[in-house]
Design a protein around this motif. Sequence first.
Motif, PDB file in Angstrom:
ATOM      1  N   ARG A  75     -21.350-114.652   8.393  1.00 28.55           N
ATOM      2  CA  ARG A  75     -22.695-114.572   7.764  1.00 28.55           C
ATOM      3  C   ARG A  75     -23.275-115.903   7.849  1.00 28.55           C
ATOM      4  N   TYR A  76     -22.337-116.928   7.886  1.00 28.88           N
ATOM      5  CA  TYR A  76     -22.840-118.375   7.891  1.00 28.88           C
ATOM      6  C   TYR A  76     -22.749-118.707   9.204  1.00 28.88           C
ATOM      7  N   TYR A  77     -22.213-118.564  10.420  1.00 28.99           N
ATOM      8  CA  TYR A  77     -22.317-118.934  11.606  1.00 28.99           C
ATOM      9  C   TYR A  77     -23.043-117.962  12.457  1.00 28.99           C
ATOM     10  N   ARG A  78     -23.409-116.854  11.965  1.00 28.42           N
ATOM     11  CA  ARG A  78     -24.414-116.013  12.931  1.00 28.42           C
ATOM     12  C   ARG A  78     -25.373-116.710  13.596  1.00 28.42           C
ATOM     13  N   HIS A  79     -25.551-116.587  14.797  1.00 26.37           N
ATOM     14  CA  HIS A  79     -26.663-117.445  15.586  1.00 26.37           C
ATOM     15  C   HIS A  79     -27.860-116.512  15.858  1.00 26.37           C
ATOM     16  N   GLU A  80     -27.369-115.340  16.386  1.00 25.19           N
ATOM     17  CA  GLU A  80     -28.589-114.417  16.781  1.00 25.19           C
ATOM     18  C   GLU A  80     -29.172-113.718  15.334  1.00 25.19           C
ATOM     19  N   GLY A  81     -30.382-114.169  15.283  1.00 22.45           N
ATOM     20  CA  GLY A  81     -31.065-113.732  14.019  1.00 22.45           C
ATOM     21  C   GLY A  81     -30.936-114.785  12.865  1.00 22.45           C
ATOM     22  N   GLY A  82     -30.292-115.722  13.299  1.00 25.09           N
ATOM     23  CA  GLY A  82     -30.116-116.833  12.293  1.00 25.09           C
ATOM     24  C   GLY A  82     -29.121-116.704  11.152  1.00 25.09           C
ATOM     25  N   ARG A  83     -28.995-117.384  10.193  1.00 23.30           N
ATOM     26  CA  ARG A  83     -27.913-117.345   9.193  1.00 23.30           C
ATOM     27  C   ARG A  83     -28.541-116.307   8.236  1.00 23.30           C
ATOM     28  N   CYS A  84     -27.382-115.346   7.643  1.00 24.15           N
ATOM     29  CA  CYS A  84     -27.686-114.514   6.713  1.00 24.15           C
ATOM     30  C   CYS A  84     -28.409-115.075   5.283  1.00 24.15           C
ATOM     31  N   ASP A  85     -29.205-114.298   4.874  1.00 24.17           N
ATOM     32  CA  ASP A  85     -29.409-114.462   3.569  1.00 24.17           C
ATOM     33  C   ASP A  85     -28.109-114.129   2.412  1.00 24.17           C
TER      34      ASP A  85
END
Length: 250
Positions: A75-85
């Motif tokens: 969740r923290y390092y997700r690049h595609e789509g940006g960081r998760c809420d």
Amino acid sequence: MKLTVVGCSGSFPSADSACSSYLVEADGFRLLLDMGNGALGELQRHCGLYDLDAIFLSHLHADHCIDMCGYFVARYYRHEGGRCDAIPVYGPEGTEQRLTTAYADTPSASSMSEVFDFHTLKPATFEIGPFSVRTEKVAHPVEAYAIRIEHGGKTLTYSGDTGVCDGLDELAEGADLFLCEASFTHGKEDIPDLHLNGREAGETARRAGAGRLVLTHIPPWTDPQINLTDARAVFDGPVELATAGAVYEI
């Protein structure tokens, strides 16, 4: 409600299952109960990494929560789509600190809370999405909770880890499906306020008038067939062993 067993092994993963993790779904809402060793990988067989809506952690032993560290990474390092809420996470007091310590190298002391919205569990009745839930402390060496989940006139109770106690009896009363730990073997281990054996799980289901009993959290060193036989000896309703991937409609 739909219940999917993501993992059901106790203490450490078996050759056939990850540790405790159970997906509960209704009205398009996905609530995960626990995320023990190996659960994050198995979860992806049943839903997308980012499709969960809330997480309940019954207690902070590793076999119920340690894969939250891996989920933090996702969740923290997700690049595609940006960081998760931040996703709501319901756990005992100190959950954020425990996970931060376990991860050991978060960018900051507050990084966990950037993707997990922590809520401290207490004995209470409240709402999680479409579910009406009630939580009670149960008998375990660390602060631990069982949960009763109601939706559409049906009830699921999950014991978490516990010995025999009044709180579990109360939450299991009249449950359509009682998902209950059975770690110990009757006549072999006798350690109060730690775990149930198959017979005790069956007796709890009988006292509660549960409709169906599913035994879970059986460690690899425990013979599940003995626990199943012991539970059936004292509970007249349907009893079965949880298996990874099993699905129940409640």
